[in-house]
Design a protein around this motif. Structure first.
Motif, PDB file in Angstrom:
ATOM      1  N   HIS A  26      28.924  12.090  39.330  1.00 60.27           N
ATOM      2  CA  HIS A  26      27.547  11.655  39.094  1.00 60.27           C
ATOM      3  C   HIS A  26      26.551  12.814  39.155  1.00 60.27           C
ATOM      4  O   HIS A  26      25.348  12.586  39.022  1.00 60.27           O
ATOM      5  CB  HIS A  26      27.142  10.606  40.138  1.00 60.27           C
ATOM      6  CG  HIS A  26      28.030   9.415  40.168  1.00 60.27           C
ATOM      7  ND1 HIS A  26      28.240   8.604  39.067  1.00 60.27           N
ATOM      8  CD2 HIS A  26      28.788   8.876  41.184  1.00 60.27           C
ATOM      9  CE1 HIS A  26      29.059   7.619  39.383  1.00 60.27           C
ATOM     10  NE2 HIS A  26      29.418   7.764  40.652  1.00 60.27           N
ATOM     11  N   HIS A  27      27.036  14.026  39.381  1.00 59.75           N
ATOM     12  CA  HIS A  27      26.130  15.155  39.622  1.00 59.75           C
ATOM     13  C   HIS A  27      26.433  16.321  38.684  1.00 59.75           C
ATOM     14  O   HIS A  27      27.553  16.462  38.186  1.00 59.75           O
ATOM     15  CB  HIS A  27      26.250  15.618  41.079  1.00 59.75           C
ATOM     16  CG  HIS A  27      25.737  14.611  42.065  1.00 59.75           C
ATOM     17  ND1 HIS A  27      24.437  14.581  42.489  1.00 59.75           N
ATOM     18  CD2 HIS A  27      26.376  13.579  42.689  1.00 59.75           C
ATOM     19  CE1 HIS A  27      24.278  13.579  43.343  1.00 59.75           C
ATOM     20  NE2 HIS A  27      25.442  12.953  43.477  1.00 59.75           N
ATOM     21  N   THR A  28      25.417  17.150  38.492  1.00 57.79           N
ATOM     22  CA  THR A  28      25.561  18.356  37.681  1.00 57.79           C
ATOM     23  C   THR A  28      26.329  19.417  38.465  1.00 57.79           C
ATOM     24  O   THR A  28      26.011  19.697  39.630  1.00 57.79           O
ATOM     25  CB  THR A  28      24.174  18.921  37.306  1.00 57.79           C
ATOM     26  OG1 THR A  28      23.464  17.938  36.555  1.00 57.79           O
ATOM     27  CG2 THR A  28      24.300  20.197  36.482  1.00 57.79           C
ATOM     28  N   LEU A  29      27.339  20.010  37.848  1.00 57.91           N
ATOM     29  CA  LEU A  29      28.083  21.104  38.464  1.00 57.91           C
ATOM     30  C   LEU A  29      27.485  22.428  38.001  1.00 57.91           C
ATOM     31  O   LEU A  29      27.259  22.634  36.804  1.00 57.91           O
ATOM     32  CB  LEU A  29      29.562  21.030  38.089  1.00 57.91           C
ATOM     33  CG  LEU A  29      30.305  19.740  38.449  1.00 57.91           C
ATOM     34  CD1 LEU A  29      31.789  19.881  38.105  1.00 57.91           C
ATOM     35  CD2 LEU A  29      30.126  19.384  39.919  1.00 57.91           C
ATOM     36  N   LEU A  30      27.234  23.314  38.935  1.00 61.51           N
ATOM     37  CA  LEU A  30      26.655  24.627  38.645  1.00 61.51           C
ATOM     38  C   LEU A  30      27.764  25.669  38.696  1.00 61.51           C
ATOM     39  O   LEU A  30      28.562  25.689  39.638  1.00 61.51           O
ATOM     40  CB  LEU A  30      25.560  24.964  39.657  1.00 61.51           C
ATOM     41  CG  LEU A  30      24.448  23.915  39.805  1.00 61.51           C
ATOM     42  CD1 LEU A  30      23.522  24.280  40.965  1.00 61.51           C
ATOM     43  CD2 LEU A  30      23.653  23.787  38.505  1.00 61.51           C
ATOM     44  N   HIS A  31      27.803  26.565  37.699  1.00 70.39           N
ATOM     45  CA  HIS A  31      28.898  27.521  37.557  1.00 70.39           C
ATOM     46  C   HIS A  31      28.389  28.959  37.520  1.00 70.39           C
ATOM     47  O   HIS A  31      27.306  29.233  36.988  1.00 70.39           O
ATOM     48  CB  HIS A  31      29.662  27.290  36.241  1.00 70.39           C
ATOM     49  CG  HIS A  31      30.204  25.906  36.069  1.00 70.39           C
ATOM     50  ND1 HIS A  31      31.517  25.584  36.337  1.00 70.39           N
ATOM     51  CD2 HIS A  31      29.610  24.757  35.640  1.00 70.39           C
ATOM     52  CE1 HIS A  31      31.713  24.294  36.079  1.00 70.39           C
ATOM     53  NE2 HIS A  31      30.577  23.773  35.656  1.00 70.39           N
ATOM     54  N   ASP A  32      29.185  29.898  38.060  1.00 71.86           N
ATOM     55  CA  ASP A  32      28.991  31.314  37.755  1.00 71.86           C
ATOM     56  C   ASP A  32      30.035  31.713  36.716  1.00 71.86           C
ATOM     57  O   ASP A  32      30.640  30.852  36.071  1.00 71.86           O
ATOM     58  CB  ASP A  32      29.055  32.190  39.016  1.00 71.86           C
ATOM     59  CG  ASP A  32      30.386  32.086  39.751  1.00 71.86           C
ATOM     60  OD1 ASP A  32      31.372  31.590  39.150  1.00 71.86           O
ATOM     61  OD2 ASP A  32      30.457  32.507  40.914  1.00 71.86           O
ATOM     62  N   ASP A  63      39.312  13.032  38.020  1.00 72.16           N
ATOM     63  CA  ASP A  63      38.484  12.360  37.012  1.00 72.16           C
ATOM     64  C   ASP A  63      37.073  12.956  36.915  1.00 72.16           C
ATOM     65  O   ASP A  63      36.140  12.299  36.474  1.00 72.16           O
ATOM     66  CB  ASP A  63      38.386  10.860  37.305  1.00 72.16           C
ATOM     67  CG  ASP A  63      37.761  10.561  38.662  1.00 72.16           C
ATOM     68  OD1 ASP A  63      37.682  11.493  39.486  1.00 72.16           O
ATOM     69  OD2 ASP A  63      37.355   9.401  38.890  1.00 72.16           O
ATOM     70  N   VAL A  64      36.919  14.194  37.344  1.00 68.79           N
ATOM     71  CA  VAL A  64      35.643  14.910  37.201  1.00 68.79           C
ATOM     72  C   VAL A  64      35.847  16.043  36.209  1.00 68.79           C
ATOM     73  O   VAL A  64      36.779  16.845  36.360  1.00 68.79           O
ATOM     74  CB  VAL A  64      35.143  15.467  38.558  1.00 68.79           C
ATOM     75  CG1 VAL A  64      33.913  16.350  38.346  1.00 68.79           C
ATOM     76  CG2 VAL A  64      34.813  14.327  39.516  1.00 68.79           C
TER      77      VAL A  64
END
Length: 294
Positions: A187-193, A210-211
């Motif tokens: 349900h949330h935004t994943l932040l990546h480097d 399942d994400v």
């Protein structure tokens, strides 16, 4: 063998006056009187036996001999300056120059640096944030590198290991989508480097399938990922060293207590010739104490 040369003070006065075409401005630059500059120029002309300037109404002009001498004197002064700078770098005097991975500089080193300055007020520190490998041939004394190490031909000491874990703003936990278990990340935004596969590895370790680990914005610098999480823009997979201060301050929280080990670590690196310098030893020892206390 003694060289037959005019006094250096005369050459300095000539170079300044010839460059500025003014005895007055040369005197200001050299912090002497105009009369002193004029005297030095006349002494040099007498020594050489040639006129270097044409004294025209309201201005100066160089003679042909003056133009030729100016080119040679400026080249000589440039060479002297370069030689002095090179010698200062090689004997370890002058400021301590440290290159650091930008994210580590912003989130770990700079917040602590005041403690080193308080303990060593005699050592002037210059921090250069640079992700490239340092060659140590441009005045750099020491580097903090992120990688797998060691690097051939260099003294390498492991400073900090890294663990990876999700972090987010406390505001996100208080929002309409709770983070009670890892599966709630869908349900949330994943932040990546740039190490985008880290999220895939963490989700596997957490038993979540399942994400979609690929979704979410990407940042070229890991400190920006942490800052985006602080601002409530999503959940970041943080590197332990970079998130430490924000976690202590309460700007970030850990929704889950699941860590994975990174295969990267931070190293203190320098050439063997630098390792014995007082300023390098002092900074290295301070870094190790800070890392042990972290």
């Amino acid at each position: 063998m003694r060289r037959d040369l005019p006094p250096l003070t005369s050459l300095r006065a000539f170079e300044a006056a010839a460059r500025l075409l003014s005895f007055t401005r040369a005197a200001d630059e050299l912090a002497v009187t105009q009369a002193a500059v004029s005297h030095q120029i006349k002494s040099l002309e007498d020594w050489l036996g040639v006129r270097l300037f044409q004294r025209l109404p309201r201005r100066l002009a160089l003679t042909e001999a003056g133009r030729e001498l100016l080119a040679s004197v400026r080249d000589a002064f440039d060479r002297i300056e370069a030689a002095v700078s090179h010698t200062r770098r090689n004997d370890g005097s002058g400021p301590l120059t440290v290159t650091v991975v930008p994210s580590f500089a912003a989130k770990w080193l700079v917040p602590r640096l005041g403690r080193f300055q308080a303990a060593h007020p005699d050592i002037e520190v210059r921090i250069a944030a640079d992700a490239r490998l340092t060659r140590f041939d441009d005045g750099v004394d020491l580097a903090i590198r992120a990688g797998r190490g060691p690097w051939p031909g260099l003294v390498c000491e492991r400073l900090l290991d890294e663990e990876l874990f999700p972090v987010c703003s406390p505001r996100l936990l208080a929002g309409p989508r709770p983070l009670s278990e890892p599966a709630d990340l869908r349900h949330h935004t994943l932040l990546h480097d740039d190490f985008e596969h880290d999220w895939r590895m963490w989700l596997q370790a957490a038993g979540v399938s399942d994400v979609d680990w690929r979704r979410g914005p990407r940042f070229s610098d890991s400190s920006m990922v942490v800052q985006a999480a602080v601002e409530g823009q999503g959940v970041a997979l943080a590197r332990s060293a970079l998130a430490q201060e924000d976690l202590k301050a309460g700007r970030l929280v850990r929704p889950f207590r699941i860590d994975i080990a990174s295969d990267l670590a931070y190293y203190v690196v320098c050439p063997p010739a630098h390792a014995g310098r007082h300023k390098v030893r002092a900074f290295r020892d301070w870094l190790m104490r800070e890392a042990a206390a972290a």
